[in-house]
Design an enzyme around this catalytic site. Sequence first.
Site, mmCIF file in Angstrom:
data_model
loop_
_atom_site.group_PDB
_atom_site.id
_atom_site.type_symbol
_atom_site.label_atom_id
_atom_site.label_comp_id
_atom_site.label_asym_id
_atom_site.label_seq_id
_atom_site.Cartn_x
_atom_site.Cartn_y
_atom_site.Cartn_z
ATOM 1 N N GLY A 39 -53.705 11.922 -64.880
ATOM 2 C CA GLY A 39 -54.069 10.615 -64.368
ATOM 3 C C GLY A 39 -54.400 9.679 -65.505
ATOM 4 O O GLY A 39 -54.656 10.131 -66.634
ATOM 5 N N GLN A 44 -58.420 2.600 -69.815
ATOM 6 C CA GLN A 44 -58.143 3.564 -70.900
ATOM 7 C C GLN A 44 -57.076 3.044 -71.859
ATOM 8 O O GLN A 44 -56.940 3.550 -72.969
ATOM 9 C CB GLN A 44 -57.707 4.911 -70.324
ATOM 10 C CG GLN A 44 -58.813 5.597 -69.533
ATOM 11 C CD GLN A 44 -58.365 6.962 -69.048
ATOM 12 O OE1 GLN A 44 -57.673 7.055 -68.045
ATOM 13 N NE2 GLN A 44 -58.734 8.004 -69.763
ATOM 14 N N CYS A 83 -60.727 14.448 -69.782
ATOM 15 C CA CYS A 83 -60.364 13.030 -69.699
ATOM 16 C C CYS A 83 -59.632 12.653 -70.980
ATOM 17 O O CYS A 83 -60.055 13.062 -72.072
ATOM 18 C CB CYS A 83 -61.636 12.201 -69.553
ATOM 19 S SG CYS A 83 -61.364 10.428 -69.487
ATOM 20 N N LEU A 84 -58.549 11.885 -70.852
ATOM 21 C CA LEU A 84 -57.788 11.482 -72.042
ATOM 22 C C LEU A 84 -58.633 10.631 -73.003
ATOM 23 O O LEU A 84 -58.324 10.554 -74.181
ATOM 24 C CB LEU A 84 -56.520 10.721 -71.637
ATOM 25 C CG LEU A 84 -55.443 11.545 -70.907
ATOM 26 C CD1 LEU A 84 -54.237 10.676 -70.587
ATOM 27 C CD2 LEU A 84 -55.019 12.759 -71.719
ATOM 28 N N HIS A 125 -61.808 10.878 -60.088
ATOM 29 C CA HIS A 125 -62.026 10.665 -61.525
ATOM 30 C C HIS A 125 -61.450 9.302 -61.950
ATOM 31 O O HIS A 125 -62.123 8.528 -62.648
ATOM 32 C CB HIS A 125 -61.364 11.813 -62.306
ATOM 33 C CG HIS A 125 -61.451 11.682 -63.795
ATOM 34 N ND1 HIS A 125 -62.197 12.546 -64.579
ATOM 35 C CD2 HIS A 125 -60.881 10.797 -64.662
ATOM 36 C CE1 HIS A 125 -62.083 12.189 -65.850
ATOM 37 N NE2 HIS A 125 -61.286 11.132 -65.931
ATOM 38 N N GLU A 126 -60.215 9.016 -61.503
ATOM 39 C CA GLU A 126 -59.571 7.755 -61.915
ATOM 40 C C GLU A 126 -60.242 6.545 -61.276
ATOM 41 O O GLU A 126 -60.418 5.511 -61.933
ATOM 42 C CB GLU A 126 -58.071 7.776 -61.587
ATOM 43 C CG GLU A 126 -57.270 8.858 -62.316
ATOM 44 C CD GLU A 126 -57.533 8.935 -63.817
ATOM 45 O OE1 GLU A 126 -57.794 7.894 -64.448
ATOM 46 O OE2 GLU A 126 -57.482 10.052 -64.360
ATOM 47 N N HIS A 129 -63.208 5.513 -63.169
ATOM 48 C CA HIS A 129 -62.883 4.726 -64.370
ATOM 49 C C HIS A 129 -62.867 3.226 -64.058
ATOM 50 O O HIS A 129 -63.263 2.410 -64.891
ATOM 51 C CB HIS A 129 -61.488 5.101 -64.900
ATOM 52 C CG HIS A 129 -61.492 6.227 -65.883
ATOM 53 N ND1 HIS A 129 -62.166 6.166 -67.087
ATOM 54 C CD2 HIS A 129 -60.858 7.429 -65.864
ATOM 55 C CE1 HIS A 129 -61.962 7.292 -67.754
ATOM 56 N NE2 HIS A 129 -61.179 8.081 -67.032
#
Length: 154
Positions: A39, A44, A83-84, A125-126, A129
Amino acid sequence: MHPAEILEQECKPVTLFDKKLGKLLDDMYETMIEFDGVGLAAPQINIDKQIAIVDVDDHHGTIELINPEIIESTGNQTGPEGCLSFPGLFGEVTRAFKIKVRAQNRKGKSYEMEAEDFLARAIQHEIDHLHGILFTSKVSKYLDEKELEELNEE
Ligand code: CO
């Protein structure tokens, strides 16, 4: 990448559904694949808009979430998450097991979907963000490489 102010800010709703938005979603998809993520959220990549994508498997395909809202959530699940924006960092996070989401697609059409288990985790999670909430604020226990491997083998 953390730390960055944009990662902890509320994102603005999308009001213009133009070609540029489609291009941005395509770029986000490429970035997510390149970094082996499931995702990616716009902040990000330094864009403070309510746009996220999730792609956990071929079965569900790529889910495009624009101005998403969780309208129902039930049960809970605890599992490893990364997480990226935090390369190499993993921790256990408790989230709802099943959710119902209302969002818009790249053309601005409103839709609703249900998700459970890992897909529901990735979507939550997304969406976090987009409200400046990072998974690190929800980690109950950080996992080292060995613990992560053991969990993945289960
Ligand atoms: Co993330």
